[in-house]
Design an enzyme around this catalytic site. Structure first.
Site, mmCIF file in Angstrom:
data_model
loop_
_atom_site.group_PDB
_atom_site.id
_atom_site.type_symbol
_atom_site.label_atom_id
_atom_site.label_comp_id
_atom_site.label_asym_id
_atom_site.label_seq_id
_atom_site.Cartn_x
_atom_site.Cartn_y
_atom_site.Cartn_z
ATOM 1 N N LYS A 255 0.855 -1.196 0.000
ATOM 2 C CA LYS A 255 0.000 0.000 0.000
ATOM 3 C C LYS A 255 0.888 1.242 0.000
ATOM 4 O O LYS A 255 1.911 1.272 0.699
ATOM 5 C CB LYS A 255 -0.885 -0.044 1.249
ATOM 6 N N SER B 74 -9.648 1.730 3.164
ATOM 7 C CA SER B 74 -8.786 2.478 2.268
ATOM 8 C C SER B 74 -7.768 1.632 1.505
ATOM 9 O O SER B 74 -7.217 2.098 0.512
ATOM 10 C CB SER B 74 -8.039 3.549 3.065
ATOM 11 N N SER C 129 -9.689 -0.729 7.293
ATOM 12 C CA SER C 129 -9.150 -0.588 5.933
ATOM 13 C C SER C 129 -8.462 -1.790 5.332
ATOM 14 O O SER C 129 -8.148 -1.780 4.147
ATOM 15 C CB SER C 129 -8.183 0.587 5.879
HETATM 16 N N1 GLN Z 1 -12.937 4.005 6.728
HETATM 17 C C1 GLN Z 1 -12.339 4.399 7.965
HETATM 18 C C2 GLN Z 1 -11.952 5.845 7.888
HETATM 19 O O1 GLN Z 1 -12.297 6.442 6.935
HETATM 20 C C3 GLN Z 1 -11.149 3.554 8.249
HETATM 21 C C4 GLN Z 1 -9.972 3.880 7.432
HETATM 22 C C5 GLN Z 1 -8.793 3.028 7.749
HETATM 23 O O2 GLN Z 1 -8.924 1.985 8.379
HETATM 24 N N2 GLN Z 1 -7.647 3.529 7.354
HETATM 25 O O3 GLN Z 1 -11.320 6.395 8.746
#
Ligand code: GLN
Length: 482
Positions: A76, A151, A175
């Site tokens: 990532k 994400s 994420s």
């Molecule tokens: N969707 C969650 C957020 O927007 C989690 C994101 C993540 O785990 N990086 O913060």
């Protein structure tokens, strides 16, 4: 044979028997990336030159005890690989080339991996669909009109479309697990502190954790063996003995107690998701598990607490992007002007929204009402899990209340987007480990994810449960036909 379809376990087996060379595998995976990256958009940067060089270096060594010898893995794009552009999918870091290596990628390197490239994400990992990427949206390879989740959407899409053998993601509120669920692959968020965060671009430091996204549970265990462990460069990492996670994989669940929290089977959840998850629980029972109903009473407050804590930490972490130290710089009329111009042009909408929310929550006069209260709620949520784990070994829930939604469906309503993590967020607040594995398909053909949550540092038990279920149910054999 289409080599790009191999799992880590299969590829390593063939490589060690000398029936496959790292360079043949590498060529197959990069051909696949070449064929699909334009339509799927999984990668921001493809690193074939580096991969060829890494594979050349492998030729002079031998496989020895290197469990990832010659295995092409995607990372990532919020983890630093020395000398390789690391953007965090943000314009503000568009041309940032880190002068240092993250601990996770240096461990992968020591284990003999081949870097395929850096995958797309929501800018600074803030989002649930990769639509917040500053560059482009990744498509779900199972249906390109749909989001891959986020994400870590680029990593999950790359694994699902066989554009790598495995990938690394990060999980702050879901994420790794939610995109794994949307793309029909396996995603593991380890216990907070099990994997070093050194070299991971910080979003919310008390919640962020790095973990694998893979085609099978066994592969997740193989990667975890490599990346877990204390690190003097991350003071929050835990210095504990790391077991061999692959040794815990068995085919039955006898003696295991699986808790089902009432609070996770809510109104508004997609019926087909519920049906698939309940069928998976029945299957776990058939494999010998004892199923127990449990309560996690503070679940309803998790999303609210998370969005105070995560945005507060983000507003503080993102203060470093000021146009002076590194990254994008847009000159203004004076120093303050430069800060403002740089941040106005460098950050996207969602990142700005979170900086504003977090700065507000931390400001004097509001701190007690928001941040402190949220931390108190966090403690209650953690205690819920502590109580539950006195009764059970594993907690089973859906990973997400829906299957993959359409691209654009939730972008106008941030609250709807935030709710897609309703089942994953509590786990980060508690610091516990959890895995998402496929547990069936909806009538649309889209996969459903089952989440298994474990005690702190007891990844072995959730891997065992996940592996036994995966082998019995066989969903992993149904790969997307692209
Ligand atoms: N969707 C969650 C957020 O927007 C989690 C994101 C993540 O785990 N990086 O913060």
């Amino acid at each position: 044979m289409e080599l790009f379809r191999l799992t880590i376990a299969e590829a390593s087996g063939l490589i060690s028997k000398k029936e496959l060379t790292p360079s043949d595998l590498l060529e197959s995976v990069f051909d696949r990336i070449g064929a699909l990256n334009t339509s799927v958009g999984a990668y921001i940067t493809v690193t074939k030159d580096i991969a060829v060089e890494q594979s050349g270096r492998l030729l002079t060594g031998n496989r020895g005890n290197n469990p990832l010898y010659g295995v092409p893995i995607a990372v990532k794009d919020n983890m630093c690989v020395k000398g390789v552009r690391t953007t965090c999918a943000s314009k503000i870091l568009e041309n940032f080339i880190p002068p240092y290596e993250s601990t996770v990628t240096s461990k992968l390197q020591e284990a003999g991996y081949i870097l395929t490239g850096k995958t797309n994400l929501d800018e600074f990992a803030m989002g649930s669909s990769t639509e917040n990427s500053g560059f482009f949206t990744t498509k779900n390879p199972l249906d390109i009109t749909r989001a891959p989740g986020g994400s870590s959407g680029g990593s999950a899409a790359a694994v699902a479309a066989d554009m790598c053998i495995a990938a690394i993601g990060s999980d702050t509120g879901g994420s790794i697990r939610q995109p794994a669920s949307f793309c029909g692959v396996v995603g593991l968020k380890p216990t907070y502190g099990l994997v070093s965060r050194f070299g991971l671009v910080a979003f919310a430091s008390s919640l962020d954790q790095i973990g694998p996204i893979t085609k099978t549970v066994e592969d997740a265990a193989i990667v975890l063996n490599v990346i877990a462990g204390g690190d003097f460069r991350d003071s929050t990492s835990a210095h504990i003995d790391i077991p061999d996670y692959t040794a815990s994989l068995q085919s039955d669940l006898s003696g295991m107690k699986v808790g089902i929290p009432e609070e996770y089977f809510i109104d508004g959840m997609d019926k087909e998701v519920e049906t698939a998850v309940r069928a998976a629980i029945t299957e776990m029972k058939r494999l010998g598990a004892e199923v127990v109903s449990i309560r996690l009473p503070h679940t309803a407050y998790a999303v609210a607490a998370y969005y105070i804590i995560a945005t507060s930490e983000a507003s503080s972490n993102l203060a470093r992007y000021d146009g002076v130290k590194y990254g994008m710089r847009v000159s203004g009329s004076d120093l303050i002007g430069t800060y403002m111009e740089t941040r106005a042009k460098g950050f996207g909408q969602e990142v700005k929204r979170r900086i504003m929310l977090g700065t507000y929550a931390l400001s004097s006069g509001y701190y007690d009402a928001y941040y402190k209260k949220a931390q108190q709620v966090r403690t209650l949520i953690k205690r819920d899990f502590d109580e539950a784990f006195k009764l059970v070994d594993v907690i089973a829930t859906p990973t997400s209340p829906t299957t993959a939604f359409k691209i654009g469906e939730k972008t106008d309503d941030p609250l709807q987007m935030y709710l897609s993590d309703i089942f994953t967020i509590s786990v980060n607040l508690a610091g516990a480990p959890a895995i998402s594995i496929p547990c069936g398909f909806a009538s649309s053909g889209l996969p459903v994810g089952l989440q298994l949550i474990g005690r702190h540092f007891d990844e072995a038990t959730i891997l065992r449960a996940a592996h036994a279920y995966e082998r019995a149910a066989g969903w992993y054999e149904r790969r997307p036909s692209i």
